[in-house]
Design an enzyme around this catalytic site. Structure first.
Site, PDB file in Angstrom:
ATOM      1  N   PHE A  14       0.838  -1.211   0.000  1.00 27.14           N
ATOM      2  CA  PHE A  14       0.000   0.000   0.000  1.00 27.14           C
ATOM      3  C   PHE A  14       0.878   1.268   0.000  1.00 27.14           C
ATOM      4  O   PHE A  14       0.849   2.064  -0.952  1.00 27.14           O
ATOM      5  CB  PHE A  14      -0.932  -0.087   1.213  1.00 27.14           C
ATOM      6  CG  PHE A  14      -1.530   1.196   1.684  1.00 27.14           C
ATOM      7  CD1 PHE A  14      -2.166   2.065   0.798  1.00 27.14           C
ATOM      8  CD2 PHE A  14      -1.477   1.536   3.040  1.00 27.14           C
ATOM      9  CE1 PHE A  14      -2.732   3.253   1.253  1.00 27.14           C
ATOM     10  CE2 PHE A  14      -2.046   2.717   3.491  1.00 27.14           C
ATOM     11  CZ  PHE A  14      -2.656   3.571   2.605  1.00 27.14           C
ATOM     12  N   TYR A 150       4.836  -8.059  15.693  1.00 27.97           N
ATOM     13  CA  TYR A 150       4.981  -6.829  14.907  1.00 27.97           C
ATOM     14  C   TYR A 150       5.719  -5.759  15.720  1.00 27.97           C
ATOM     15  O   TYR A 150       6.727  -5.202  15.270  1.00 27.97           O
ATOM     16  CB  TYR A 150       3.608  -6.321  14.475  1.00 27.97           C
ATOM     17  CG  TYR A 150       3.684  -5.148  13.523  1.00 27.97           C
ATOM     18  CD1 TYR A 150       4.321  -5.268  12.287  1.00 27.97           C
ATOM     19  CD2 TYR A 150       3.135  -3.917  13.864  1.00 27.97           C
ATOM     20  CE1 TYR A 150       4.396  -4.180  11.416  1.00 27.97           C
ATOM     21  CE2 TYR A 150       3.201  -2.832  12.994  1.00 27.97           C
ATOM     22  CZ  TYR A 150       3.832  -2.973  11.773  1.00 27.97           C
ATOM     23  OH  TYR A 150       3.904  -1.901  10.919  1.00 27.97           O
TER      24      TYR A 150
END
Ligand code: UDP
Length: 320
Positions: A14, A150
């Site tokens: 993205f 993450y």
């Protein structure tokens, strides 16, 4: 003057694909790398026809200098698995792209004498106890929690980047990216904006997790890209938050999207995501002071562009 060059990992993602386009538009020669774990080749369709863009399908953990083929002035490590749904599905890959791939990219930048830009995240602040989040805040992260793959991968990549700066004098920039939205997010990405837009377009219920009183601050992708480009081109060495300080509850985000789509969807409440940060809001004083950077796109406009993108995707899918 010879053409400047930039290597961008996560090029089909993205944010990565928007950055590739912007650097090509700015006259750079761009080499993009992606392994398509979450990236989408469609995001590169226009770029592939451009003479100043080359793509390598490769894993940033292992890609070699020979495979890249050209020494680049800037190495931008944008690859990452950023959606909570994805990093839970790919925990090991998430940790590797933050660790092994960051080593690989830093080694290349060091060998080439390039600038190094790391895409970090507001997730390094975990469930923050300081509002808004300033760069000097150390964060509140659960190292064995459901988001740890993450958060900790990015915290490690920041430590690694800082070590290369201190040990080798590398010109490094760490950009902590807050929630960003816009065209090219995947409809099944799992994050709040694509979920609510797809649900609103289909007139199915908007799924709010938990109370919906948790907050996020949404930045439109072109604002983010402007900031990243400015920082990359500068001599600034350090850590910068980039995000839009317009803090909203998840219920407010749901309502705004439903109203803009003109949807009849109801809002339903689902179980809370474990360890979901309760508030997130960037302090952007550093970006503002050093780069005169401020986000410009109003939420309503950014959401309209994004809704249009998802509506077109759905129409093209029906037609094909
Ligand atoms: N969220 C939600 N419904 C959804 C998707 C997300 O209520 O369908 C909430 C999620 O629990 C979080 C916020 O929206 O509080 C932002 O989630 P997202 O996955 O976009 O990114 P995060 O900021 O958590 O990384």
């Amino acid at each position: 003057m010879s053409q400047k060059s930039v290597l961008i990992t996560g090029a089909a993602g993205f944010i990565g694909s928007h950055l590739c386009e912007r650097f090509v538009d700015d006259g750079y020669f761009v080499i993009g790398i992606d392994n398509f774990i979450t990236g989408n080749p469609d995001n590169l369709a226009d770029l592939m026809r451009h003479g100043s863009f080359e793509f390598r399908r490769a894993d940033a953990c292992v890609v070699t200098e020979d495979e890249i083929g050209t020494k680049c002035d800037i190495v931008m490590h944008m690859a990452g698995i950023a959606s909570p749904v994805d990093y839970v599905a790919f925990p090991i890959e998430t940790l590797k792209v933050g660790s092994t791939a960051t080593f690989n990219m830093l080694d290349l930048a060091n060998k080439w004498g390039s600038k190094f830009v790391l895409a970090s995240t507001s997730e390094v602040y975990g469930n923050p106890l300081v509002h808004p989040q300033v760069e000097s805040y150390f964060g509140n992260v659960n190292p064995i929690g459901p988001r740890s793959m993450y958060d900790e991968s990015k915290r490690f990549s920041e430590a690694l980047t800082t070590s290369y700066k201190n040990k080798f004098g590398l010109d490094t920039k760490i950009i902590r990216i807050f929630n960003t939205y816009g065209p090219r997010m995947r409809p099944n990405d799992g994050r709040v904006v694509p979920n609510f837009i797809v649900q609103a377009l289909n007139n199915t219920p908007l799924t709010v997790y938990g109370t919906g009183l948790q907050t996020r601050s949404l930045c439109y992708v072109s604002d983010l890209v402007n900031g990243i480009v400015q920082i990359s081109n500068s001599d600034f060495r350090g850590v910068v938050n980039l995000g839009n300080p317009n803090e909203m509850t998840v219920i407010q985000i749901a309502t705004a999207i439903r109203d803009l789509v003109g949807s009849s969807s109801e809002i339903v409440f689902m179980p809370a995501s474990p360890d979901d940060p309760e508030r997130r809001n960037p302090d952007i004083s550093i970006a503002h002071t050093h780069f005169n950077w401020l986000p410009k796109i109003a939420l309503e406009d950014g959401l309209k562009f994004t809704i249009e993108y998802f509506a077109n995707l759905a129409t093209n899918k029906q037609d094909s």
